[in-house]
Design a protein around this motif. Structure first.
Motif, PDB file in Angstrom:
ATOM      1  N   UNK A 105      96.405 -30.956  -8.039  1.00 17.27           N
ATOM      2  CA  UNK A 105      96.297 -32.300  -7.213  1.00 17.27           C
ATOM      3  C   UNK A 105      94.897 -32.368  -6.594  1.00 17.27           C
ATOM      4  N   UNK A 106      94.659 -33.459  -6.289  1.00 18.54           N
ATOM      5  CA  UNK A 106      93.317 -33.692  -5.799  1.00 18.54           C
ATOM      6  C   UNK A 106      92.931 -32.841  -4.882  1.00 18.54           C
ATOM      7  N   UNK A 107      91.747 -32.240  -4.639  1.00 21.02           N
ATOM      8  CA  UNK A 107      91.005 -31.539  -3.816  1.00 21.02           C
ATOM      9  C   UNK A 107      89.924 -32.314  -2.849  1.00 21.02           C
ATOM     10  N   UNK A 108      89.847 -31.922  -1.646  1.00 22.56           N
ATOM     11  CA  UNK A 108      88.990 -32.687  -0.763  1.00 22.56           C
ATOM     12  C   UNK A 108      87.602 -32.066  -1.119  1.00 22.56           C
ATOM     13  N   UNK A 109      86.619 -32.933  -1.376  1.00 24.56           N
ATOM     14  CA  UNK A 109      85.055 -32.647  -1.294  1.00 24.56           C
ATOM     15  C   UNK A 109      84.710 -31.891   0.056  1.00 24.56           C
TER      16      UNK A 109
END
Length: 298
Positions: free
Chosen positions: A54-58
């Motif tokens: 899933x997308x990860x926070x930068x």
């Protein structure tokens, strides 16, 4: 930037995907994506690494996430204050990982019964980190041991002043702590906290060279080792609360007997002073004869 976008960002972080977050905030996945895109445009930064699943926070996204939590908590507190209901919102607490941590769950449950609308959030960390977070406003208060060099913007109020005891397994004979320390296997408290340094300093002052059989970084585990006959050790009074601890040999440690203090650190000027004072009173009450009343400030 509005609070709806911030709530969506927190939902994505908490639940892992845009689709799950959409269910939580009552939007379609497409609407969630639009909110995130609008927030990124306004802040001129990417909040998620979209190449990962899933997308990860930068790193910037993580910073915005912390900001979002602070803003939403401030919003809740402001609404509560305007309604005249000051004892509500979320109380952000921190605590060191010590035997005194055993008191906090009881105190939090008691606070819930006194103030049903008050939420609590507890974070456990090192004292230096907690003190910095209180000073920066990320925490309302934290439970820490007596510390050297609190910033002037902070106030530390002890709620516990307790003695230290030399403990030995059931059936151990002897009434001289120094003789026991010189002759019995010793379970050392090895940790980068003031209590461990306090114990080691007094042992050195007494001229004792213990026969170490273990080095352990939690007081609870030390008590268990002593209870099972591994050796003797030194622990604070609050660590001896179990029924089976009554069978341990317990002798005053230090000459005169050493005491240590645990207290609440808070900002000297803060909107949560009233609630923190109540928390202090509750904690001191749970400490019994070793509880310390909060000093009234002028």
């Amino acid at each position: 930037m509005d609070t709806r976008q911030l709530k969506t960002l927190i939902a994505i972080s908490t639940h892992g995907t845009f689709a799950r977050a959409a269910d939580i905030v009552g939007l379609t996945p497409s609407a969630v994506s639009q909110q995130v895109h609008a927030l990124e445009q306004e802040l001129n930064t990417s909040l998620f690494e979209r190449s990962s699943r899933p997308p990860k926070l930068t790193p910037n996204g993580l910073q915005v996430l912390e900001m979002a939590k602070d803003i939403l908590r401030l919003e809740d507190d402001t609404k509560a204050s305007l309604k005249g209901d000051r004892i509500s919102g979320t109380l952000m607490l921190g605590s060191v990982r010590s035997s005194a941590l055993n008191l906090l769950p009881q105190a939090i449950v008691k606070m819930r019964s006194l103030f049903p609308d008050l939420k609590t959030n507890l974070r456990v960390s090192l004292s230096s980190i907690l003190i910095a977070d209180v000073a920066a406003g990320r925490l309302d208060a934290a439970v820490v041991a007596e510390h050297v060099g609190f910033p002037s913007a902070l106030r530390w109020s002890p709620f516990l002043r307790e003695p230290l005891w030399l403990i030995a397994p059931k059936g151990t004979e002897g009434a001289d702590p120094i003789a026991l320390l010189n002759s019995r296997p010793y379970v050392r408290f090895r940790s980068a906290v003031p209590l461990a340094n306090m114990i080691d300093t007094e042992i050195s002052r007494l001229g004792v060279v213990p026969n170490d059989v273990a080095e352990i970084d939690t007081v609870g585990a030390i008590v268990t080792c002593v209870r099972q006959g591994m050796g003797i050790s030194v622990v604070p009074h609050v660590a001896l609360q179990e029924v089976e601890d009554q069978d341990l040999l317990k002798l005053p440690f230090g000459h005169p007997q050493i005491t240590r203090q645990i207290g609440i650190v808070e900002r000297t000027v803060a909107p949560r002073t009233e609630i923190i004072a109540q928390m202090h009173e509750v904690l001191a009450g749970f400490c019994g004869e070793y509880g310390v009343e909060r000093e009234l400030t002028p």
